[in-house]
Design a protein around this motif. Structure first.
Motif, mmCIF file in Angstrom:
data_model
loop_
_atom_site.group_PDB
_atom_site.id
_atom_site.type_symbol
_atom_site.label_atom_id
_atom_site.label_comp_id
_atom_site.label_asym_id
_atom_site.label_seq_id
_atom_site.Cartn_x
_atom_site.Cartn_y
_atom_site.Cartn_z
ATOM 1 N N PRO A 1 0.837 -1.189 0.000
ATOM 2 C CA PRO A 1 0.000 0.000 0.000
ATOM 3 C C PRO A 1 0.876 1.246 0.000
ATOM 4 O O PRO A 1 2.076 1.170 0.287
ATOM 5 C CB PRO A 1 -0.760 -0.125 1.319
ATOM 6 C CG PRO A 1 0.164 -0.903 2.192
ATOM 7 C CD PRO A 1 0.879 -1.851 1.287
ATOM 8 N N PRO A 2 0.288 2.406 -0.297
ATOM 9 C CA PRO A 2 1.078 3.630 -0.240
ATOM 10 C C PRO A 2 1.672 3.824 1.145
ATOM 11 O O PRO A 2 1.076 3.440 2.139
ATOM 12 C CB PRO A 2 0.033 4.717 -0.539
ATOM 13 C CG PRO A 2 -1.058 4.013 -1.259
ATOM 14 C CD PRO A 2 -1.080 2.629 -0.710
ATOM 15 N N GLU A 3 2.819 4.430 1.204
ATOM 16 C CA GLU A 3 3.458 4.682 2.485
ATOM 17 C C GLU A 3 2.632 5.644 3.315
ATOM 18 O O GLU A 3 1.972 6.533 2.785
ATOM 19 C CB GLU A 3 4.849 5.286 2.259
ATOM 20 C CG GLU A 3 5.834 4.333 1.628
ATOM 21 C CD GLU A 3 6.194 3.187 2.529
ATOM 22 O OE1 GLU A 3 6.280 2.060 2.030
ATOM 23 O OE2 GLU A 3 6.372 3.415 3.731
ATOM 24 N N ASN B 1 1.252 11.036 -10.162
ATOM 25 C CA ASN B 1 0.598 10.078 -11.052
ATOM 26 C C ASN B 1 1.458 8.856 -11.321
ATOM 27 O O ASN B 1 0.962 7.740 -11.382
ATOM 28 C CB ASN B 1 0.260 10.763 -12.379
ATOM 29 C CG ASN B 1 -0.954 11.654 -12.215
ATOM 30 O OD1 ASN B 1 -1.727 11.482 -11.274
ATOM 31 N ND2 ASN B 1 -1.098 12.606 -13.111
ATOM 32 N N ALA B 2 2.766 9.087 -11.511
ATOM 33 C CA ALA B 2 3.648 7.959 -11.811
ATOM 34 C C ALA B 2 3.651 6.958 -10.666
ATOM 35 O O ALA B 2 3.638 5.743 -10.884
ATOM 36 C CB ALA B 2 5.060 8.469 -12.074
ATOM 37 N N LEU C 1 1.263 6.470 -8.469
ATOM 38 C CA LEU C 1 -0.028 5.779 -8.432
ATOM 39 C C LEU C 1 -0.109 4.735 -9.544
ATOM 40 O O LEU C 1 -0.601 3.631 -9.334
ATOM 41 C CB LEU C 1 -1.171 6.791 -8.564
ATOM 42 C CG LEU C 1 -1.391 7.654 -7.322
ATOM 43 C CD1 LEU C 1 -2.436 8.714 -7.602
ATOM 44 C CD2 LEU C 1 -1.800 6.815 -6.122
ATOM 45 N N ASP C 2 0.386 5.091 -10.742
ATOM 46 C CA ASP C 2 0.423 4.111 -11.841
ATOM 47 C C ASP C 2 1.168 2.865 -11.401
ATOM 48 O O ASP C 2 0.750 1.735 -11.674
ATOM 49 C CB ASP C 2 1.167 4.700 -13.056
ATOM 50 C CG ASP C 2 0.316 5.728 -13.802
ATOM 51 O OD1 ASP C 2 -0.865 5.871 -13.453
ATOM 52 O OD2 ASP C 2 0.867 6.374 -14.709
ATOM 53 N N ARG C 3 2.293 3.101 -10.723
ATOM 54 C CA ARG C 3 3.141 1.977 -10.310
ATOM 55 C C ARG C 3 2.409 1.093 -9.296
ATOM 56 O O ARG C 3 2.438 -0.119 -9.394
ATOM 57 C CB ARG C 3 4.431 2.539 -9.716
ATOM 58 C CG ARG C 3 5.576 1.588 -9.740
ATOM 59 C CD ARG C 3 6.866 2.253 -9.314
ATOM 60 N NE ARG C 3 6.861 2.648 -7.934
ATOM 61 C CZ ARG C 3 7.077 3.883 -7.484
ATOM 62 N NH1 ARG C 3 7.315 4.848 -8.348
ATOM 63 N NH2 ARG C 3 7.083 4.158 -6.210
ATOM 64 N N LEU D 1 -0.461 -0.704 -11.070
ATOM 65 C CA LEU D 1 0.062 -1.714 -11.977
ATOM 66 C C LEU D 1 0.569 -2.924 -11.205
ATOM 67 O O LEU D 1 0.329 -4.071 -11.583
ATOM 68 C CB LEU D 1 1.194 -1.119 -12.820
ATOM 69 C CG LEU D 1 1.800 -2.050 -13.865
ATOM 70 C CD1 LEU D 1 0.759 -2.473 -14.891
ATOM 71 C CD2 LEU D 1 2.974 -1.384 -14.571
ATOM 72 N N ARG D 2 1.253 -2.677 -10.099
ATOM 73 C CA ARG D 2 1.772 -3.797 -9.301
ATOM 74 C C ARG D 2 0.631 -4.647 -8.765
ATOM 75 O O ARG D 2 0.680 -5.870 -8.799
ATOM 76 C CB ARG D 2 2.625 -3.265 -8.149
ATOM 77 C CG ARG D 2 3.184 -4.370 -7.288
ATOM 78 C CD ARG D 2 4.289 -3.918 -6.396
ATOM 79 N NE ARG D 2 4.005 -2.659 -5.740
ATOM 80 C CZ ARG D 2 4.911 -1.955 -5.085
ATOM 81 N NH1 ARG D 2 6.148 -2.363 -5.049
ATOM 82 N NH2 ARG D 2 4.594 -0.842 -4.494
ATOM 83 N N GLN D 3 -0.415 -3.980 -8.292
ATOM 84 C CA GLN D 3 -1.566 -4.729 -7.777
ATOM 85 C C GLN D 3 -2.214 -5.543 -8.892
ATOM 86 O O GLN D 3 -2.590 -6.693 -8.682
ATOM 87 C CB GLN D 3 -2.598 -3.762 -7.180
ATOM 88 C CG GLN D 3 -2.138 -3.158 -5.868
ATOM 89 C CD GLN D 3 -3.070 -2.074 -5.365
ATOM 90 O OE1 GLN D 3 -3.767 -1.430 -6.159
ATOM 91 N NE2 GLN D 3 -3.099 -1.862 -4.069
ATOM 92 N N GLU E 1 -8.386 2.259 -14.568
ATOM 93 C CA GLU E 1 -7.587 3.466 -14.799
ATOM 94 C C GLU E 1 -6.325 3.169 -15.594
ATOM 95 O O GLU E 1 -5.694 4.063 -16.124
ATOM 96 C CB GLU E 1 -7.228 4.171 -13.485
ATOM 97 C CG GLU E 1 -6.200 3.454 -12.640
ATOM 98 C CD GLU E 1 -6.858 2.480 -11.702
ATOM 99 O OE1 GLU E 1 -7.809 1.789 -12.126
ATOM 100 O OE2 GLU E 1 -6.422 2.402 -10.547
ATOM 101 N N LEU F 1 -3.287 4.392 -19.307
ATOM 102 C CA LEU F 1 -1.866 4.198 -19.588
ATOM 103 C C LEU F 1 -1.631 3.955 -21.075
ATOM 104 O O LEU F 1 -0.542 3.598 -21.473
ATOM 105 C CB LEU F 1 -1.325 2.992 -18.808
ATOM 106 C CG LEU F 1 -1.322 3.115 -17.287
ATOM 107 C CD1 LEU F 1 -0.710 1.876 -16.675
ATOM 108 C CD2 LEU F 1 -0.546 4.329 -16.851
ATOM 109 N N ARG F 2 -2.682 4.147 -21.866
ATOM 110 C CA ARG F 2 -2.599 3.902 -23.301
ATOM 111 C C ARG F 2 -2.039 2.515 -23.572
ATOM 112 O O ARG F 2 -1.069 2.332 -24.317
ATOM 113 C CB ARG F 2 -1.757 4.975 -23.990
ATOM 114 C CG ARG F 2 -2.334 6.371 -23.858
ATOM 115 C CD ARG F 2 -1.807 7.290 -24.933
ATOM 116 N NE ARG F 2 -0.367 7.455 -24.898
ATOM 117 C CZ ARG F 2 0.254 8.340 -24.138
ATOM 118 N NH1 ARG F 2 -0.432 9.120 -23.334
ATOM 119 N NH2 ARG F 2 1.564 8.443 -24.170
#
Lengths: 365, 168
Positions: free
Chosen positions: B84-86, B93-94, B96-98, B101-103, B157, B161-162
Motif C-alpha cells: 500500500p502507499p506509504e 501520477n507515476a 499511483l500508476d506503479r 500496476l503492481r496490484q 484506470e 496508460l494507453r
C-alpha cells in the motif's frame, strides 16, 4: 513508448542492486557436489538392497526443513462454539539469508466475538498449485464456509449449533485459480463459489438445503447473498444485478467505474462503493441500485492513515457501513454515510494476517 | 584468471537488467533475487557452450521466464506483492500508476504476466516472445489479449496508460 512501458520501467526501478556472479558459481559447485554425493548414496543403497535390509538415506536440505510451530493456538473444537468476528489466513514466512519462502505452516484461523482464536485445520488454505483457497463468514458470524479436502467440496458450519452441511457440488482442487471467491448467505443456506472472478469460468450458486445449483455468468462477481438475493457486479462496465436466488432480475448500469461494493443498505436500494477516479482518496460513493444514479459522495474523516479504502462491506445501521483500510496494517471502521465520520473498530496486523475474511462479504473480494 | 571470468563479466554487465525483469515477474525483491540466482546457477553450468556458440543473454532471459513459470508453481504461493502507499505521503501520477500496476500484475496468471513483461517491458516482438516462452505466435497473441483485458478489468484506470490494443 507507451505509458504502460513507462509504468513497467518505474516499477522495475524498484529492483535492488545485486551482485550474483560468485553466488551463482558457488551454487553451481554445490549442486555438482550434491549430485555426486547422491550418485554415491544411490549406488551404496543399491548395493545394500541387493544384500537385503536396505535403508533409505537421503541428504536433508536445511532450507526446506519444516520449522516447528511456535504458538499454541488450539484447533477449532467440534460442536458448539460461538459466532466469530472474522477469519484470517496466516502469512508465509520469508527468510532473507538464504532467500526462500515457506508456506507450509499457513492456515486459516477464526477469532470469536469474545476474542478466542482457533486454527481451522479442516479448511484448505491453498491447493497444490499454490492458489489460495477461501473461507467465508456469514454476516452475523454464525456461519463459516470452507473447502474440505477430505470432502472434496465446500462445507458450511453453524458455529452456534455445531451442525455441518456438505455441499452436494464436488469441486476438484485444481479449479481454484487466482481470484477465486466464496460467499455464504446469512442463514448458511446459499453458497456462491467462483473459481476465478471476471473470467469465462462461471461461478455457481449452491442451495445447501435442496442440493440444487445454478450457474452464474462468469463476468459477474458475487458480493453478498442476503435475504434471498445475490448481489452481482460486473466491473468492466460496472453493472450491478440483484438476482433473486430463484433467478430473474436485471442489471442496472452505473454512470462511471466503481469497485469495492458494499452489501445492499437497509433501505433496500443503496450501495456504497469506491469510484475508480477517487480510489486513492478516502471517499465513498453512494449509488442507487434502482436508477444507477450517483446519490452522493462522502469524504471519510477520521481515518488514522490516509491510505485508500481496501473494502466496503456490511451496513451496521441505516447510516453506518463497515470500511476496511490497509496502510501498513488492516484497520476496520464504521463510517457514517451522512457525516463521513469514521469510528475505529479494530486493527489487524499484517505480520500475523495475510488475508482477512470479514463477515457478510465475499472472501477473496 | 579462472574459467569463470567470462561468466562473471557477463553477469556484472547484465545482472541489473535481468534483475529488473525478474522483479517485474515476481513482484518481490527477495524472490526476484532468488529466482535470478537459481537461473544463473544453471547458466554457469552451460557457460562454455553458451559463450562459444549461443546467445547467453537470450538464453538466460528464456531460462528466467520459464523458471519463473514452473518455479512459482512448485514452491510459492500468491504473495503479498501489492504494497500500500506509504503512511503520510502523497503520490504523483507515476507513483499511483506503479502501485495500481503492481496490484494488477499480481492478479494475472504467470504466463499472462510473463507476456506483459516480455512484450511491453523487454519490447520483444511476438515472434521473439513466442520463442522465449516456447509457444506459438497465436498463443502469444491470445495471452496478450487476455492479459491486457484482465489489466483493464482489474484496474480500469490503466486504460489511461494507453495500453496498446491487440488484434482480436
Amino acid at each position: 513508448m507507451t505509458r504502460l512501458h513507462e509504468a513497467l520501467k518505474d516499477l522495475a526501478e524498484e529492483a535492488p542492486p545485486v551482485n550474483l556472479a560468485d553466488a551463482a558459481i558457488a551454487g553451481h559447485r554445490r549442486r555438482r557436489r550434491t549430485r555426486m554425493a547422491l550418485t554415491a548414496i544411490v549406488t551404496a543403497a543399491a548395493l545394500v538392497a541387493t544384500t537385503g535390509g536396505a535403508v533409505a538415506i537421503w541428504p536433508r536440505d536445511t532450507q526446506t526443513a519444516t520449522p516447528q510451530r511456535a504458538d499454541t493456538v488450539a484447533d477449532l473444537p467440534d460442536g458448539k462454539v460461538e459466532p466469530i468476528s472474522h477469519a484470517y489466513q496466516t502469512p508465509c514466512r520469508f527468510n532473507d539469508k538464504p532467500p526462500y519462502t515457506d508456506c507450509s505452516l499457513q492456515e486459516w484461523r477464526v477469532v470469536t466475538r469474545t476474542g478466542t482464536t482457533y486454527r481451522v485445520p479442516q479448511a484448505l488454505v491453498a491447493n497444490d498449485k499454490g492458489q489460495n483457497v477461501r473461507l467465508a463468514v456469514s454476516r452475523d458470524g454464525r456461519m463459516m464456509a470452507y473447502y474440505s479436502r477430505e470432502a472434496r467440496a465446500h462445507v458450511v458450519r453453524d458455529l452456534v449449533t455445531g451442525a455441518e452441511v456438505r455441499s452436494p457440488v464436488k469441486v476438484t482442487e485444481d479449479r481454484f485459480e487466482v481470484g477465486n471467491q466464496l460467499v455464504v448467505s446469512d442463514d448458511g443456506r446459499y453458497l456462491v463459489f467462483d473459481p476465478k472472478v471476471g473470467s469465462k469460468k462461471p461461478g455457481v450458486l449452491i442451495d445447501m438445503r435442496t442440493g440444487k445449483s445454478v450457474t452464474l455468468p462468469g463476468k459477474y462477481e458475487a458480493i453478498t447473498v442476503k435475504g434471498g438475493v445475490v448481489e452481482l457486479v460486473r466491473y468492466i462496465k460496472t453493472d450491478l444485478w440483484l438476482m433473486p436466488v430463484t433467478g430473474g432480475g436485471k442489471p442496472v448500469r452505473f454512470d462511471g467505474v466503481f469497485i469495492n461494493f458494499s452489501e445492499l443498505a437497509p433501505d433496500g436500494r443503496t450501495v456504497a462503493a469506491s469510484d475508480m477516479k477517487d480510489q486513492s482518496k478516502p471517499v465513498l460513493t453512494l449509488l442507487d441500485t434502482k436508477t444507477g444514479r450517483i446519490l452522493r459522495k462522502v469524504t471519510v474523516r477520521g481515518l488514522a492513515t490516509p491510505g485508500g479504502i481496501l473494502n466496503i462491506s456490511v451496513w451496521k445501521s441505516p447510516s453506518e457501513v463497515m470500511v476496511l483500510t490497509l496502510d501498513g496494517i488492516y484497520s476496520l471502521y464504521a463510517v457514517n454515510v451522512n457525516t463521513g465520520k469514521a469510528r475505529h473498530v479494530a486493527d489487524y496486523s499484517t505480520e500475523t494476517v495475510q488475508s482477512l475474511a470479514m463477515p457478510g462479504t465475499a472472501s477473496g473480494k | 584468471m579462472d574459467r569463470h571470468d567470462d561468466f562473471r563479466e557477463f553477469v556484472r554487465a547484465r545482472q541489473q537488467a535481468l534483475m529488473r525483469t525478474a522483479y517485474l515477474l515476481v513482484g518481490d525483491a527477495h524472490l526476484a533475487e532468488d529466482l535470478l540466482q537459481n537461473v544463473l546457477t544453471k547458466v554457469v553450468g552451460h557457460w562454455s557452450k553458451l559463450s562459444r556458440d549461443g546467445n547467453p543473454e537470450a538464453y538466460t532471459r528464456k531460462a528466467l521466464v520459464n523458471e519463473y513459470i514452473s518455479w512459482r508453481r512448485r514452491s510459492s504461493r500468491e504473495l503479498p506483492s501489492a504494497d500500500p502507499p506509504e503512511h503520510g505521503t502523497s503520490h504523483d501520477n507515476a507513483t499511483l500508476d506503479r502501485i495500481v500496476l503492481r496490484q494488477a500484475l499480481a492478479k494475472l496468471t504467470r504466463k499472462q504476466r510473463a507476456v506483459i513483461v516480455l512484450r511491453f517491458w523487454e519490447d520483444l516482438t511476438e515472434a521473439q516472445t513466442a520463442d522465449t516462452l516456447g509457444c506459438s505466435i497465436g498463443n502469444v497473441k491470445s495471452q496478450t489479449h487476455h492479459a491486457l483485458a484482465r489489466l483493464r478489468a482489474l484496474a480500469p484506470e490503466l486504460a489511461e496508460l494507453r495500453i496498446p490494443e491487440v488484434i482480436r
